[in-house]
Design a protein around this motif. Structure first.
Motif, PDB file in Angstrom:
ATOM      1  N   LEU A  91      -5.959  -0.178 -58.223  1.00 23.17           N
ATOM      2  CA  LEU A  91      -4.500  -0.311 -58.223  1.00 23.17           C
ATOM      3  C   LEU A  91      -4.037  -1.714 -57.866  1.00 23.17           C
ATOM      4  CD1 LEU A  91      -3.443   3.111 -56.711  1.00 23.17           C
ATOM      5  CD2 LEU A  91      -2.787   2.201 -58.941  1.00 23.17           C
ATOM      6  N   TYR A 110      -3.192  11.352 -54.114  1.00 25.27           N
ATOM      7  CA  TYR A 110      -2.717  10.606 -52.936  1.00 25.27           C
ATOM      8  C   TYR A 110      -1.491  11.266 -52.303  1.00 25.27           C
ATOM      9  CZ  TYR A 110      -5.654   6.415 -53.554  1.00 25.27           C
ATOM     10  OH  TYR A 110      -6.711   5.530 -53.625  1.00 25.27           O
ATOM     11  N   MET A 157      -9.956  13.823 -50.001  1.00 23.45           N
ATOM     12  CA  MET A 157     -10.013  13.137 -51.292  1.00 23.45           C
ATOM     13  C   MET A 157     -11.396  13.153 -51.928  1.00 23.45           C
ATOM     14  SD  MET A 157      -7.415  10.041 -50.935  1.00 23.45           S
ATOM     15  CE  MET A 157      -5.676  10.341 -50.789  1.00 23.45           C
ATOM     16  N   PRO A 251      -9.103   4.913 -51.390  1.00 33.78           N
ATOM     17  CA  PRO A 251      -8.330   5.361 -50.231  1.00 33.78           C
ATOM     18  C   PRO A 251      -8.979   4.983 -48.901  1.00 33.78           C
ATOM     19  CG  PRO A 251      -9.393   7.219 -51.319  1.00 33.78           C
ATOM     20  CD  PRO A 251      -9.588   6.020 -52.217  1.00 33.78           C
ATOM     21  N   ALA A 259      -3.895   2.886 -41.425  1.00 32.34           N
ATOM     22  CA  ALA A 259      -3.454   4.057 -40.667  1.00 32.34           C
ATOM     23  C   ALA A 259      -4.043   4.055 -39.258  1.00 32.34           C
ATOM     24  CB  ALA A 259      -3.828   5.333 -41.411  1.00 32.34           C
ATOM     25  N   VAL A 318       1.364  -3.322 -40.180  1.00 31.41           N
ATOM     26  CA  VAL A 318      -0.013  -3.814 -40.332  1.00 31.41           C
ATOM     27  C   VAL A 318      -0.195  -4.633 -41.609  1.00 31.41           C
ATOM     28  CG1 VAL A 318      -1.089  -2.044 -38.896  1.00 31.41           C
ATOM     29  CG2 VAL A 318      -0.758  -1.611 -41.321  1.00 31.41           C
ATOM     30  N   PHE A 384       5.719   0.041 -45.814  1.00 35.86           N
ATOM     31  CA  PHE A 384       4.775   0.380 -46.880  1.00 35.86           C
ATOM     32  C   PHE A 384       4.971  -0.521 -48.097  1.00 35.86           C
ATOM     33  CE2 PHE A 384       5.143   4.334 -44.388  1.00 35.86           C
ATOM     34  CZ  PHE A 384       3.803   4.537 -44.085  1.00 35.86           C
ATOM     35  N   GLY A 385       5.596  -1.671 -47.901  1.00 35.17           N
ATOM     36  CA  GLY A 385       5.806  -2.602 -48.987  1.00 35.17           C
ATOM     37  C   GLY A 385       7.031  -2.232 -49.813  1.00 35.17           C
ATOM     38  N   HIS A 389       3.937  -2.002 -56.419  1.00 36.25           N
ATOM     39  CA  HIS A 389       2.676  -1.773 -55.712  1.00 36.25           C
ATOM     40  C   HIS A 389       2.882  -1.213 -54.308  1.00 36.25           C
ATOM     41  CE1 HIS A 389      -0.271  -3.529 -58.505  1.00 36.25           C
ATOM     42  NE2 HIS A 389       0.752  -4.269 -58.905  1.00 36.25           N
ATOM     43  N   GLY A 393      -0.140   5.729 -50.754  1.00 35.55           N
ATOM     44  CA  GLY A 393      -0.491   6.713 -49.725  1.00 35.55           C
ATOM     45  C   GLY A 393       0.570   6.853 -48.641  1.00 35.55           C
TER      46      GLY A 393
HETATM   47  C1  HEM Z   1       0.337   3.400 -41.742  1.00 29.11           C
HETATM   48  C2  HEM Z   1      -0.414   3.409 -42.802  1.00 29.11           C
HETATM   49  C3  HEM Z   1      -0.253   2.523 -44.007  1.00 29.11           C
HETATM   50  C4  HEM Z   1       0.475   1.374 -44.192  1.00 29.11           C
HETATM   51  C5  HEM Z   1       1.371   0.667 -43.183  1.00 29.11           C
HETATM   52  C6  HEM Z   1       0.264   0.940 -45.558  1.00 29.11           C
HETATM   53  C7  HEM Z   1       0.843  -0.180 -46.132  1.00 29.11           C
HETATM   54  C8  HEM Z   1       0.686  -0.540 -47.447  1.00 29.11           C
HETATM   55  C9  HEM Z   1       1.370  -1.643 -48.072  1.00 29.11           C
HETATM   56  C10 HEM Z   1       2.337  -2.590 -47.363  1.00 29.11           C
HETATM   57  C11 HEM Z   1       0.993  -1.673 -49.376  1.00 29.11           C
HETATM   58  C12 HEM Z   1       1.497  -2.645 -50.450  1.00 29.11           C
HETATM   59  C13 HEM Z   1       0.594  -3.835 -50.615  1.00 29.11           C
HETATM   60  C14 HEM Z   1       1.149  -4.809 -51.636  1.00 29.11           C
HETATM   61  O1  HEM Z   1       2.316  -4.740 -51.994  1.00 29.11           O
HETATM   62  O2  HEM Z   1       0.380  -5.663 -52.076  1.00 29.11           O
HETATM   63  C15 HEM Z   1       0.059  -0.591 -49.587  1.00 29.11           C
HETATM   64  C16 HEM Z   1      -0.560  -0.293 -50.799  1.00 29.11           C
HETATM   65  C17 HEM Z   1      -1.432   0.754 -50.970  1.00 29.11           C
HETATM   66  N1  HEM Z   1      -1.799   1.695 -50.041  1.00 29.11           N
HETATM   67 FE1  HEM Z   1      -1.125   1.840 -48.148  1.00 29.11          FE
HETATM   68  N2  HEM Z   1      -0.597   1.825 -46.163  1.00 29.11           N
HETATM   69  C18 HEM Z   1      -0.928   2.805 -45.260  1.00 29.11           C
HETATM   70  C19 HEM Z   1      -1.751   3.891 -45.472  1.00 29.11           C
HETATM   71  C20 HEM Z   1      -2.373   4.195 -46.642  1.00 29.11           C
HETATM   72  C21 HEM Z   1      -3.231   5.328 -46.852  1.00 29.11           C
HETATM   73  C22 HEM Z   1      -3.558   6.372 -45.783  1.00 29.11           C
HETATM   74  C23 HEM Z   1      -3.669   5.260 -48.142  1.00 29.11           C
HETATM   75  C24 HEM Z   1      -4.574   6.191 -48.880  1.00 29.11           C
HETATM   76  C25 HEM Z   1      -4.991   7.343 -48.445  1.00 29.11           C
HETATM   77  C26 HEM Z   1      -3.076   4.086 -48.749  1.00 29.11           C
HETATM   78  C27 HEM Z   1      -3.283   3.681 -50.044  1.00 29.11           C
HETATM   79  C28 HEM Z   1      -2.672   2.585 -50.631  1.00 29.11           C
HETATM   80  C29 HEM Z   1      -2.887   2.190 -52.008  1.00 29.11           C
HETATM   81  C30 HEM Z   1      -3.792   2.899 -53.007  1.00 29.11           C
HETATM   82  C31 HEM Z   1      -2.108   1.043 -52.232  1.00 29.11           C
HETATM   83  C32 HEM Z   1      -2.031   0.219 -53.519  1.00 29.11           C
HETATM   84  C33 HEM Z   1      -0.832   0.666 -54.347  1.00 29.11           C
HETATM   85  C34 HEM Z   1      -0.677  -0.109 -55.646  1.00 29.11           C
HETATM   86  O3  HEM Z   1      -1.156  -1.240 -55.745  1.00 29.11           O
HETATM   87  O4  HEM Z   1      -0.068   0.439 -56.585  1.00 29.11           O
HETATM   88  N3  HEM Z   1      -2.305   3.462 -47.803  1.00 29.11           N
HETATM   89  N4  HEM Z   1      -0.108   0.087 -48.396  1.00 29.11           N
END
Ligand code: HEM
Length: 471
Positions: A91, A110, A157, A251, A259, A318, A384-385, A389, A393
Motif C-alpha cells: 500500500l 483490515y 489476519m 499489518p 499501536a 507516533v 492516522f494521517g 494513504h 488500520g
Molecule cells: C495507533 C495506531 C496507529 C497509528 C497512529 C497509525 C498511523 C498511520 C498513519 C499516520 C498512516 C499514514 C502514513 C502516510 O500517510 O504515509 C498509516 C498508514 C497505514 N497504516 Fe496505520 N497506524 C496505526 C495502526 C495501524 C494498524 C494496527 C494497522 C494494521 C493492522 C495499520 C495499517 C496501516 C496501513 C496498511 C497503512 C498504509 C495505508 C496506505 O498507504 O494506503 N496501522 N498509519
C-alpha cells in the motif's frame, strides 16, 4: 497567480551546515510546530545536506484529503522498502488506480469487524499471555504491547498468533529497512549486516509458512487477510505470487510499532495521573463486573478510556509526518511547490495549536466529550494521517487499543517503575517512549484461562543490529 518557485519558500530556522538537525533530532514535533508558527503553512526544512518542503496546518491536511492523488506520489519514497522485502506491491508504495485497487482488496481484512467478532479469542489470548505475571515482576511496557498486539494481528489476519519467536526480527527489519530505504538516515551497508539478513530471512520464511498453511487449509468462513490476498492472486486481480509475503507482513509492519507505542503512552498517562486512573478503573471494573469475558456490545460506553486514547493519539502522534514525492507542480498558500521536491506533510501539527485545542500541551481527556468535540474541526485531528494513504488500520487500531488497555488493566495492577520516572519520548524512527517500565503489583487470575510463562525472546539478531534499537 503567484509566480514564486518552491526555492523561494521561507526556510525554518537552523544552524549553518547542519540546519535543523539538532531540534529535529531532539523534539521533531515541537520543531515542526515552532517552524509552522514562524513561517506559516509551507516552508523549507534543511537537515545536513538534505532539503525538504514542509506543509503543515489544517489547510495542509485538507489539501491531502482533496488533492493528494492529483499531485503527490509515495512510490518514489517507499518502493525501496518493498524491494528490500522481496516485492514491488504494497500500500505505502502504490499510487493512483493500483493503490485504490489494492486498498479495495484489503479493506475487509483490515476492518475492525474481525476484532469485534472475535473478542473472546483476543481476551483469551491476553489472559493466557499475561495471567502468569508475578507480583513484583518488572516489565518493559513497549515490549509488553509489542507482543500482545502483534499476536492479535497474527491471530486475526493470519490465523497464526505465535509471534514471540520472531518479534525482534520483525522490529529490527522494519526499523532498519525504513531508516535505510525511506528515511535514508542509515547507510545501505546496514542491509548487508549478517544479523539483519538472518532476521529478514526468518520473517520472510514466516510469511511463506503462513501463506502455505492457508493454501493447505482453504476456508470460506475464515476470510482473513491472507485469504483475501491469495484470492486476488487466484483471480488475477492485481496481486502476483511474488508479493504475497510482503503483503502478508503488511499489518505487522504497519501495526506493531504504531499501536504498541501509542498503547504504552496511554498506559503511562493512566498510571501517572491519579484522577484519570480513578475514572478509567471505574469503567474497567464496571465492564468486567459480570465476568472475565464481556461481549463487545458492552464496550461502547467508556468515555474516560476513549478520552485517554484520543488524547494520547493527539499528544503522542507516533507517525506525525507523511513523506511524499511531488509529481506535479501545485500552488499552496500562495507558493508554488515544484515537481521533483521531497515533501513532508506534518499532519499532526494542528494537534498542538491552541486555536483548536485550548492549552494544547495539557492532557485533558474531556476534550472529546459531546459538549466540546475539539477534534471535530476539519483537519485538526489527524493521528492516522490524511488523504489517500491515511491509515487503513485506523478503526481496527482504535478497537484494539480500547480492548487491550481495558483487558490489561483488569488482569493486573501496575505501578510506574521507578516511581519517579517521568516520560521521555524518542523517535527511532517512529515516536516511542524511552525507558518506560512498570512493576506488577497485583494479578487477577482465572482458573478458566491457563496461563503461559512470559516468553524468553528468541532474538535472531542478538548481539547485532537490535542493540542499536535498545536503550
Ligand atoms: C495507533 C495506531 C496507529 C497509528 C497512529 C497509525 C498511523 C498511520 C498513519 C499516520 C498512516 C499514514 C502514513 C502516510 O500517510 O504515509 C498509516 C498508514 C497505514 N497504516 Fe496505520 N497506524 C496505526 C495502526 C495501524 C494498524 C494496527 C494497522 C494494521 C493492522 C495499520 C495499517 C496501516 C496501513 C496498511 C497503512 C498504509 C495505508 C496506505 O498507504 O494506503 N496501522 N498509519
Amino acid at each position: 497567480m503567484n509566480e514564486m518557485t518552491s526555492t523561494s519558500l521561507p526556510v525554518a530556522s537552523g544552524l549553518p551546515w547542519i540546519g535543523g538537525l539538532v531540534p529535529m533530532w531532539r523534539d521533531p514535533i515541537r520543531h515542526l510546530v515552532d517552524s509552522y508558527m514562524q513561517n506559516g503553512p509551507v516552508f523549507r526544512l534543511k537537515v545536513l545536506n538534505r532539503s525538504f518542503v514542509v506543509m503543515a496546518g489544517t489547510d495542509a491536511n485538507d489539501f491531502m484529503v482533496r488533492h493528494e492523488r492529483d499531485y503527490l506520489q509515495t512510490g518514489p519514497i517507499f518502493a525501496g522498502f518493498g524491494t528490500e522485502l522481496g516485492g514491488d506491491l504494497f500500500l505505502s508504495s502504490s499510487d493512483g488506480d493500483r493503490h485504490k485497487q489494492l486498498r479495495r482488496i484489503q479493506t475487509r481484512s483490515y476492518s475492525p469487524l474481525h476484532l469485534e467478532t472475535r473478542v473472546p479469542e483476543v481476551i483469551t489470548g491476553m489472559r493466557r499471555r499475561l495471567g502468569a505475571l508475578e507480583i513484583g515482576q518488572r516489565l518493559d511496557v513497549q515490549r509488553l504491547f509489542q507482543l500482545v498486539l502483534a499476536e492479535q494481528v497474527g491471530l486475526l489476519m493470519h490465523n497464526h498468533a505465535e509471534l514471540a519467536h520472531i518479534l525482534d526480527d520483525l522490529i529490527v527489519v522494519f526499523r532498519t529497512a525504513l531508516l535505510v530505504t525511506v528515511m535514508r538516515q542509515w547507510p545501505p551497508a546496514a542491509l548487508h549486516w549478517p544479523a539483519y539478513r538472518r532476521s529478514r530471512q526468518r520473517i520472510l520464511d514466516h510469511a511463506a509458512k503462513v501463506a502455505q498453511w492457508h493454501r493447505d487449509h482453504p476456508s470460506e468462513a475464515r476470510n482473513d487477510l491472507v485469504d483475501d490476498i491469495l484470492g486476488a492472486v487466484a483471480r488475477g486481480d492485481l496481486i502476483r505470487e511474488e508479493n504475497v509475503r510482503l503483503l502478508t507482513l503488511g499489518p505487522l509492519f504497519g501495526g506493531i510499532d504504531t499501536a504498541s507505542n501509542t498503547s504504552a503512552f496511554a498506559l503511562y498517562n493512566i498510571l501517572a495521573r491519579p484522577a484519570v486512573r480513578k475514572r478509567v478503573m471505574a469503567e474497567v471494573d464496571a465492564l468486567f463486573a459480570d465476568g472475565p469475558m464481556p461481549a463487545w456490545e458492552r464496550w461502547g460506553d467508556m468515555p474516560a478510556l476513549q478520552g485517554v486514547i484520543m488524547e494520547t493519539l493527539r499528544l503522542y502522534p507516533v507517525a506525525y509526518l507523511a513523506s511524499r514525492y511531488v509529481a506535479k507542480d501545485f500552488e499552496f498558500a500562495g507558493h508554488r511547490v515544484k515537481a521533483g521536491e521531497q515533501l513532508f506533510v506534518a499532519t499532526a501539527v494542528p494537534h498542538f495549536l491552541g486555536e483548536f485545542f485550548p492549552r494544547p500541551y495539557e492532557f485533558d481527556i474531556d476534550r472529546y466529550s459531546p459538549q466540546r468535540r475539539e477534534h471535530a474541526r476539519a483537519g485538526a485531528f489527524a493521528p492516522f494521517g490524511a488523504g489517500a494513504h491515511s491509515c487503513l488500520g485506523s478503526r481496527f487500531a482504535r478497537s484494539q487499543l480500547k480492548l487491550t488497555l481495558a483487558t490489561l488493566l483488569n488482569i493486573a495492577d501496575f505501578e510506574i517503575d521507578p516511581p519517579g520516572y517521568r516520560l521521555r519520548v524518542k523517535s527511532n524512527p517512529v515516536t516511542m517512549p524511552d525507558g518506560f517500565a512498570v512493576r506488577v503489583t497485583g494479578v487477577r487470575r482465572h482458573a478458566d484461562f491457563p496461563a503461559e510463562p512470559w516468553p524468553a525472546f528468541s532474538i535472531a539478531a542478538r548481539g547485532g543490529l537490535d542493540r542499536l534499537f535498545r536503550r
